[in-house]
Design an enzyme around this catalytic site. Sequence first.
Site, PDB file in Angstrom:
ATOM      1  N   HIS A 102      34.479  37.241  47.318  1.00 44.41           N
ATOM      2  CA  HIS A 102      33.977  36.068  46.830  1.00 44.41           C
ATOM      3  C   HIS A 102      34.161  35.060  47.607  1.00 44.41           C
ATOM      4  O   HIS A 102      35.290  34.964  48.147  1.00 44.41           O
ATOM      5  CB  HIS A 102      34.563  35.706  45.398  1.00 44.41           C
ATOM      6  CG  HIS A 102      34.370  36.648  44.056  1.00 44.41           C
ATOM      7  ND1 HIS A 102      35.376  37.564  43.985  1.00 44.41           N
ATOM      8  CD2 HIS A 102      33.322  36.866  43.248  1.00 44.41           C
ATOM      9  CE1 HIS A 102      35.018  38.248  42.854  1.00 44.41           C
ATOM     10  NE2 HIS A 102      33.950  37.885  42.506  1.00 44.41           N
ATOM     11  N   ASP A 105      37.680  33.565  47.112  1.00 43.55           N
ATOM     12  CA  ASP A 105      38.502  34.039  47.204  1.00 43.55           C
ATOM     13  C   ASP A 105      39.251  33.861  48.532  1.00 43.55           C
ATOM     14  O   ASP A 105      40.358  33.945  48.891  1.00 43.55           O
ATOM     15  CB  ASP A 105      38.573  35.763  47.303  1.00 43.55           C
ATOM     16  CG  ASP A 105      37.829  36.020  46.095  1.00 43.55           C
ATOM     17  OD1 ASP A 105      38.087  35.465  44.893  1.00 43.55           O
ATOM     18  OD2 ASP A 105      37.410  37.269  46.193  1.00 43.55           O
TER      19      ASP A 105
HETATM   20  C1  XLS Z   1      34.375  41.164  36.865  1.00 41.91           C
HETATM   21  C2  XLS Z   1      33.674  41.842  37.868  1.00 41.91           C
HETATM   22  C3  XLS Z   1      33.958  41.054  39.521  1.00 41.91           C
HETATM   23  C4  XLS Z   1      32.659  41.311  40.180  1.00 41.91           C
HETATM   24  C5  XLS Z   1      32.495  40.479  41.480  1.00 41.91           C
HETATM   25  O1  XLS Z   1      34.826  41.578  35.811  1.00 41.91           O
HETATM   26  O2  XLS Z   1      34.097  42.975  38.020  1.00 41.91           O
HETATM   27  O3  XLS Z   1      35.259  41.181  40.014  1.00 41.91           O
HETATM   28  O4  XLS Z   1      32.864  42.733  40.793  1.00 41.91           O
HETATM   29  O5  XLS Z   1      32.033  39.205  41.061  1.00 41.91           O
END
Ligand code: XLS
Length: 438
Positions: A102, A105
């Site tokens: 993301h 991150d």
């Molecule tokens: C959350 C999601 C997230 C997505 C990416 O539950 O799994 O991690 O994979 O935004």
Amino acid sequence: MSKQFFPKIGNIQFEGRDSKNPLAFKHYDADELVEGKSMRDHLRFAVVYWHTMRGAGGDMFGWGTAQRPWQTGEGTVREAVARAHAMFEFTSKIGAPFYCWHDRDVAPHGKTLAESNKNFDAVAKVLKQLQSDTGIRLLWGTAQNFVHPRYVHGAATSCSADVFCFAAAQVKKAMEWTHELGGQGYVFWGGREGYSTLLNTDMKRELDHLGRFLHMAVAYKKKIGFKGSFFIEPKPKEPTRHQYDSDAAACLNFLREYGLLEHFQLNIEVNHAWLAGKTMEHELEVAGSAGALGSIDANMGDYFLGWDTDQFPTDLYLTAQTMLRILKYGGLKTGGVNFDAKVRRESFTLEDLFIAHIAGMDAFARGLKAAAAIRKDGRIDGFVKSRYRSWNAGIGSRIESGKATFADCEKHALALGEVKDLESGRQELLESILNEHI
Ligand code: XLS
Ligand code: NI
Ligand code: NI
């Protein structure tokens, strides 16, 4: 690479099934061919930035426990750059060809959008360098449109048009970097795209906005010439009570309704399927049969806890059934097996990060081999084919081809008097055949 964050751990090697070394693969041999393709190319493993680099192991009742020397708590670009080095050192040593992020991150939130963009640019340049140094590629990027308080009522589905614009700006930027870094895809997970109560929600209007948002993304993709895939990741709830992209079928319906189907595939996550009351294989089958099986987030839940525990996928029945569906639909193309998974709070050492990924990769390797063996064995496929043989000729084939009417069916049934040759579904037999291969 400058400073090492895992100096005691070297590249993880394949040692074979008799190895007792916790820091070695027992089943994942990247070069081994399965159905004529290497395991590396079948599985296309990816490491996630968020859990693996940013997860601290905190929960509602306790602080983080994880030992993560790259987390200095500065919240600066300098810290983020050091973390990028840790990420690539880890991903190289575990031998995963891909990673995912993301935007937030990777780089810290700024006080303004302009400052956030500047931070992101600075760190993304380092990612580009590290990708070229290590050969690790970006599986997909995404925008974190759910952490900041401005997204309290959602992002693309917020009641505020201003918030929609912030979300759009963030996705625009994240798409640009995904493109620049050669990403295979871009993911939309609707973190807060849903609602808590209909008493304050105009659902139709919110869905129309989400449709608009995705059309804008499609237009921008075209504009910048990004050739990767767009993936929608279904999840039914958490953090919202009801998330719009609740499961594969709901996503496909939404995409069809808003004229977006041709532009999107699905990224199916195990734990999200379970939260939706579905199995992973069900979700994969729904996506696959619609031609929309794109990628998977590999993890699993806990049978006794009702939330997204994001555990490493170590269940061989799960991985075998998952790989059976993936092979059935021709394998992963631009997608991969992305470990959207986090080590338990109790597994707080650096070594545990390796052990957990090894466990997941070995479980998927075994699942892949089991699935290939089941396909080669042919009894399960053969059973399913034979089960539908009444459709191959006569009235069955006339119904399938659209030639038969209700009156024809009635005539057929009257002539039979009663159905005489119903056969057993043999579930237990089929389950035992599956067991033979695990
Ligand atoms: C959350 C999601 C997230 C997505 C990416 O539950 O799994 O991690 O994979 O935004
Ligand atoms: Ni996910
Ligand atoms: Ni999840």
